[in-house]
Design a protein around this motif. Structure first.
Motif, short mmCIF file in Angstrom:
data_model
loop_
_atom_site.label_atom_id
_atom_site.label_comp_id
_atom_site.label_asym_id
_atom_site.label_seq_id
_atom_site.Cartn_x
_atom_site.Cartn_y
_atom_site.Cartn_z
N VAL A 726 -9.47 26.23 45.54
CA VAL A 726 -8.20 26.59 44.89
C VAL A 726 -7.04 26.50 45.88
CG1 VAL A 726 -6.91 28.46 43.78
CG2 VAL A 726 -9.28 28.01 43.12
N THR A 727 -7.27 26.93 47.12
CA THR A 727 -6.22 26.85 48.15
C THR A 727 -5.82 25.40 48.42
OG1 THR A 727 -7.13 28.85 49.18
CG2 THR A 727 -5.57 27.56 50.47
N VAL A 728 -6.81 24.53 48.53
CA VAL A 728 -6.52 23.10 48.72
C VAL A 728 -5.79 22.54 47.51
CG1 VAL A 728 -7.55 20.82 49.03
CG2 VAL A 728 -8.47 22.78 50.28
N ALA A 729 -6.20 22.96 46.32
CA ALA A 729 -5.55 22.47 45.09
C ALA A 729 -4.09 22.89 45.02
CB ALA A 729 -6.31 22.97 43.87
N TRP A 730 -3.79 24.11 45.49
CA TRP A 730 -2.39 24.55 45.55
C TRP A 730 -1.56 23.59 46.41
CZ3 TRP A 730 0.21 27.31 42.42
CH2 TRP A 730 -0.30 28.44 41.78
N GLY A 731 -2.15 23.15 47.53
CA GLY A 731 -1.44 22.21 48.40
C GLY A 731 -1.12 20.91 47.68
N PHE A 732 -2.09 20.37 46.95
CA PHE A 732 -1.86 19.13 46.21
C PHE A 732 -0.83 19.34 45.10
CE2 PHE A 732 -6.00 17.84 48.04
CZ PHE A 732 -5.64 16.58 48.50
N LEU A 733 -0.89 20.49 44.43
CA LEU A 733 0.06 20.77 43.35
C LEU A 733 1.49 20.77 43.88
CD1 LEU A 733 0.79 21.60 40.47
CD2 LEU A 733 0.38 23.98 41.15
N PHE A 734 1.71 21.42 45.03
CA PHE A 734 3.07 21.48 45.58
C PHE A 734 3.53 20.11 46.09
CE2 PHE A 734 2.25 26.14 46.00
CZ PHE A 734 3.30 26.55 45.20
N ARG A 735 2.61 19.26 46.53
CA ARG A 735 2.99 17.90 46.92
C ARG A 735 3.43 17.11 45.68
NH1 ARG A 735 3.86 17.21 52.45
NH2 ARG A 735 2.55 18.77 53.45
N ILE A 736 2.74 17.31 44.57
CA ILE A 736 3.13 16.64 43.32
C ILE A 736 4.50 17.15 42.86
CG2 ILE A 736 2.54 16.35 40.88
CD1 ILE A 736 -0.42 16.50 41.73
N LEU A 737 4.71 18.46 42.96
CA LEU A 737 6.01 19.02 42.59
C LEU A 737 7.11 18.51 43.53
CD1 LEU A 737 5.03 22.72 41.80
CD2 LEU A 737 5.51 20.88 40.18
N PHE A 738 6.77 18.32 44.79
CA PHE A 738 7.72 17.74 45.75
C PHE A 738 8.13 16.34 45.31
CE2 PHE A 738 8.17 15.42 49.96
CZ PHE A 738 9.47 15.84 50.18
N TYR A 739 7.16 15.56 44.84
CA TYR A 739 7.46 14.21 44.36
C TYR A 739 8.43 14.26 43.17
CZ TYR A 739 6.84 9.91 41.70
OH TYR A 739 7.08 8.77 40.97
N PHE A 740 8.19 15.16 42.22
CA PHE A 740 9.07 15.25 41.06
C PHE A 740 10.45 15.77 41.45
CE2 PHE A 740 5.03 15.17 38.67
CZ PHE A 740 5.35 14.14 37.77
N SER A 741 10.51 16.64 42.46
CA SER A 741 11.82 17.10 42.93
C SER A 741 12.61 15.95 43.53
CB SER A 741 11.66 18.23 43.94
OG SER A 741 11.13 17.75 45.17
N LEU A 742 11.92 15.04 44.23
CA LEU A 742 12.59 13.85 44.77
C LEU A 742 12.99 12.91 43.65
CD1 LEU A 742 10.41 12.98 47.90
CD2 LEU A 742 12.44 14.41 47.75
N LEU A 743 12.15 12.79 42.65
CA LEU A 743 12.40 11.88 41.54
C LEU A 743 13.63 12.32 40.74
CD1 LEU A 743 10.96 9.32 40.46
CD2 LEU A 743 9.86 10.79 38.76
N LEU A 744 13.76 13.63 40.54
CA LEU A 744 14.83 14.15 39.70
C LEU A 744 16.07 14.55 40.51
CD1 LEU A 744 12.69 16.43 37.35
CD2 LEU A 744 13.49 14.11 36.91
N GLY A 745 15.87 14.90 41.78
CA GLY A 745 16.98 15.45 42.54
C GLY A 745 17.61 14.53 43.54
N SER A 746 17.22 13.26 43.59
CA SER A 746 17.79 12.34 44.59
C SER A 746 18.34 11.08 43.93
CB SER A 746 16.71 11.96 45.62
OG SER A 746 15.62 11.33 44.98
N LYS A 747 18.98 11.25 42.78
CA LYS A 747 19.56 10.09 42.10
C LYS A 747 20.77 9.53 42.85
CE LYS A 747 16.76 10.17 38.59
NZ LYS A 747 15.77 9.12 38.37
N ASN A 748 21.44 10.39 43.61
CA ASN A 748 22.55 9.94 44.44
C ASN A 748 23.65 9.27 43.62
OD1 ASN A 748 23.74 9.89 46.94
ND2 ASN A 748 22.92 7.90 47.51
N LYS A 749 23.90 9.84 42.43
CA LYS A 749 24.95 9.31 41.57
C LYS A 749 25.91 10.43 41.18
CE LYS A 749 22.85 5.29 39.35
NZ LYS A 749 22.63 4.62 38.06
N ARG A 750 27.17 10.04 41.00
CA ARG A 750 28.13 11.01 40.50
C ARG A 750 27.90 11.23 39.00
NH1 ARG A 750 33.98 10.17 43.32
NH2 ARG A 750 33.33 9.13 45.23
#
Length: 751
Positions: A726-750
């Motif tokens: 479960v501890t290892v799975a938490w690590g993978f889950l947060f890496r996936i969430l990190f990917y989505f944060s980059l996908l949604l939060g780095s559009k770099n558009k006005r």
């Protein structure tokens, strides 16, 4: 002064003989060669001759004396018409404003006051107001104006850095509306700030850019040759082995840093190049050298669009088209040579001794401060442009030859045949969007390059890992000496519980230093992914892989320092599990902090959030209050606690032996007020308890085993291995969430 060149210029990626062969092959088959065929014939990069004081090499022209090669004029024209962009600005309320009739100011924007419509809570400010113009291949279009005039906004609009629904008007290339995917591949955008890794050298920085933007089909030697040719073109030969540098490390000069920023975006030889104030903050000589480089880039067959605050006389001589803005409106658009006649007709002739652009900007500022604003100059510009177009149409009816219209597909094909867009490839789809790939390399190549760059940066700054290792070692040393060789008494059990809870929470707290790692790279990441240098998924995977070796080293150091010193149970197998759970904790903690760094853009705010959430995790881990005593409305947080699972895993690893006793005979009174009673009295109490319970209890009778302690702590729902998983799975889950944060939060558009 025009710096346009003939379209027969050739990039050093193709030789004349290769193009000759391709041309003959295409004539024999009755069709132009595909981009795939062109890229297969990429030749060795030739050493270019040096021109203009060694700053930039001259570009070679293709000899058209061979009749087998058909000269064709395929220029690019970037057109933009009626660009309008407005934003809503929150109103600031004041008592004086509320009672002074501010409502009378509500209304629509006017030419003299393009602030726009106002409401009770917000007002609409127009940043671009009906801007039109064009930029041509081989020329530099410079956007000028005072601060706040809309220069950077116009560059962002042309570079597709404004959200679709917010920008009105059209941007087209050779008459075809540019789509976002195609524009990302054929263009490059150089930001005003130099976003570079400080510990990489100039050559390494450009080489990594080449590995990202140039296709896998090009060999390593050809990529190196491209980088060396670009270093000569940018005038960076003397600084090639120098690190970029920052506040704490001496590196290249400001002008050299700016040219490196330009170089990493033109490594693939884009068709369109956008630059936001490339001369800002530079001295006159450095600024001139930067614009001279841009002129050479334009002459190689590119469209260069740049904003500039106030160009010097020498820089003005390198520019081909000027576009003056004032509060988001066009006040002049044309060649620098026509500036004197334009302002003379407007009634403000430029003195012979004055710099034309300085005079124009001073006049614009003066008009902006007048009651009527620049309305008169805007209207005069429209009239002047209309007269110019009508005169051009009349003269062309008499003397001009009919122009051959060129489709975007043909123009891109011809440009790639001259060596432009070296990251291009093709398939059988004839549409322009499919002529070049979204990404130059597959994701495993991107991962390898990103990992290599991260490790090189880490090696150049070993103090960062050294500080983290030192913190872990000091913490481990303190814990080892504080909880030295714990015994198997009731007090030893409580001390074991305290050690395990503190050790597990410490592994998460020491991961907080991962927070600034991505925050420092955030804008570099946004710049590189904005034009598809690599995939976001590749960045996330490489970021995770690079972190693993350091986490393994930290886990070994902490485990070896504390396991035997504290006297934990389990032997070698117990130590191996202890090491694995420590490593899993570092992994989960690092992933959690990395995810927060993708969500929270500020370091201090991020640290505050990390410390607070980790404190909550420890509170709900089950150490301070067991699971069966946690209120029902908070039990969900107990299962979300990252500290819960490693804490329970180590508890089970420590107390899993059912034969090991922790409370014998009179030790049952150690945690009660009867602890101070004499031993003889305690034995009499045991005899009384034996008679009452019907079971003989002596001073050596085992009353509490490891299983009993686990039961008391409420550690019964998961096995120790499940806690690890479960501890290892938490690590993978947060890496996936990190990917989505980059996908949604780095559009770099006005917006």
């Amino acid at each position: 002064m025009s710096s346009r060149v003939a379209d027969n210029q050739i990039s050093p990626f193709f030789t004349t003989m290769e193009l000759d062969d391709l041309s003959r092959a295409s004539h024999s088959h009755g069709a132009s060669p595909s981009l795939g065929q062109l890229l297969k014939h990429v030749g060795d990069v030739r050493k270019e001759a040096t021109g203009d004081g060694g700053e930039t090499p001259a570009h070679h022209a293709l000899d058209l004396s061979d009749a087998s090669i058909e000269p064709r004029s395929l220029p690019f024209v970037l057109s933009f018409s009626n660009l309008t962009y407005s934003v809503k600005v929150r109103r600031k309320f004041s008592l004086s404003g509320m009672f002074s009739g501010e409502k009378s100011r509500l209304g629509a924007a006017t030419e003299s006051d393009p602030v726009g419509r106002e409401s009770l809570f917000s007002r609409t400010k127009t940043l671009l107001n009906d801007i039109s113009g064009e930029a041509r291949e081989g020329e530099i279009l410079a956007v000028l104006g005072a601060s706040g005039s809309g220069k950077s906004t116009l560059i962002d609009a042309l570079a597709n850095r404004i959200a679709k629904g917010s920008l009105k008007g059209t941007v087209s290339l050779n008459g075809e509306v540019l789509e976002s995917r195609l524009l990302k591949v054929i263009s490059a955008y150089v930001m005003q700030d130099d976003l570079l890794f400080p510990m990489l050298t100039v050559e390494e920085t450009l080489m990594f850019a080449a590995e990202f933007r140039l296709p896998r089909a090009l060999s390593k030697s050809k990529k190196k040759a491209r980088v060396q040719a670009l270093i000569d073109q940018l005038g960076l030969r003397n600084a090639a082995k120098t690190i970029i540098g920052d506040e704490g490390h001496r590196g290249v000069s400001g002008g050299e840093r700016r040219r490196v920023s330009i170089g990493i975006d033109i490594i693939h030889d884009p068709i369109v190049l956008f630059l936001d104030e490339p001369t800002s903050g530079l001295d006159s000589t450095s600024a001139f050298m930067v614009v001279k480089v841009l002129q050479r880039i334009a002459q190689s067959g590119s469209i260069v669009v740049m904003s500039v605050h106030q160009p010097s006389y020498r820089i003005l001589g390198l520019l081909d088209r000027l576009l003056f803005l004032s509060r988001g409106q066009t006040v002049y658009s044309g060649s620098p040579t026509t500036l004197p006649s334009y302002f003379a007709e407007f009634g403000h002739p430029i003195p012979e001794s004055d710099n034309r652009t300085e005079f124009a900007l001073d006049l614009i500022r003066e008009l902006e401060g007048s009651p009527g604003g620049t309305k008169s100059l805007v209207e005069f510009n429209r009239t002047w442009q209309s007269m110019k177009h009508s005169n051009n149409d009349t003269s062309c009816q008499i003397a001009c030859e009919p122009r051959h219209s060129v489709s975007l597909q043909e123009a891109i094909s011809a440009s790639i045949s001259r060596g432009k867009l070296v990251s291009g490839a093709t398939n059988n789809d004839p549409s322009p969007n499919s002529m070049v790939p979204t990404f130059a390399n597959p994701f495993w190549i991107e991962m390898a390059v990103l990992s290599k760059r991260s490790m090189k940066n880490a090696r150049r700054m070993p103090e960062l890992f050294g500080i983290r290792l030192g913190a872990v070692m000091v913490t481990g040393f303190i814990l080892a000496t504080m909880f030295w060789n714990l015994d198997n008494t009731p007090k030893g059990v409580q001390e074991r519980l305290g050690f395990i809870a503190f050790a597990m929470s410490t592994t998460f707290y020491t991961c907080a230093d991962a927070l600034p790692v991505f925050l420092q790279e955030r804008y570099i990441f946004m710049r590189e992914t904005a034009y598809n240098a690599y995939r976001r998924s590749s960045y996330v995977l490489s970021h995770s892989l690079v972190a693993l070796p350091s986490l393994v080293f930290l886990s070994i150091a902490f485990s070896a320092l504390t396991f035997w010193a504290v006297g934990l149970d389990g032997g070698l197998s117990g130590f191996l599990f202890y090491f694995l759970i420590i490593f899993a904790s570092f992994w989960a903690g690092s992933s959690f902090v990395t995810f927060l760094s993708g969500v929270v853009p500020h370091v201090m705010l991020g640290y505050t959030i990390v410390v607070a959430i980790l404190a909550y995790f420890l509170l709900f881990s089950g150490f301070f209050i067991t699971r069966d005593r946690i209120p029902a409305y908070w039990i969900w947080f107990h299962y979300m606690s990252l500290v819960k699972y490693p804490y329970e895993g180590v508890l089970q690893n420590e107390f899993q032996d059912p034969t090991k006793c922790f409370v014998r005979g009179v030790q049952i009174f150690d945690s009660t007020p009867l602890a101070s009673v004499p031993a003889a009295m305690k034995l009499k109490l045991l005899d009384s308890m034996s008679q009452t319970l019907g079971t003989r209890i002596t001073s050596s009778t085992c009353l509490t085993t490891g299983s009993d302690i686990l039961q008391q702590q409420g550690v019964t729902d998961l096995s120790k291995w499940n806690c690890l998983y479960v501890t290892v799975a938490w690590g993978f889950l947060f890496r996936i969430l990190f990917y989505f944060s980059l996908l949604l939060g780095s559009k770099n558009k006005r917006r």
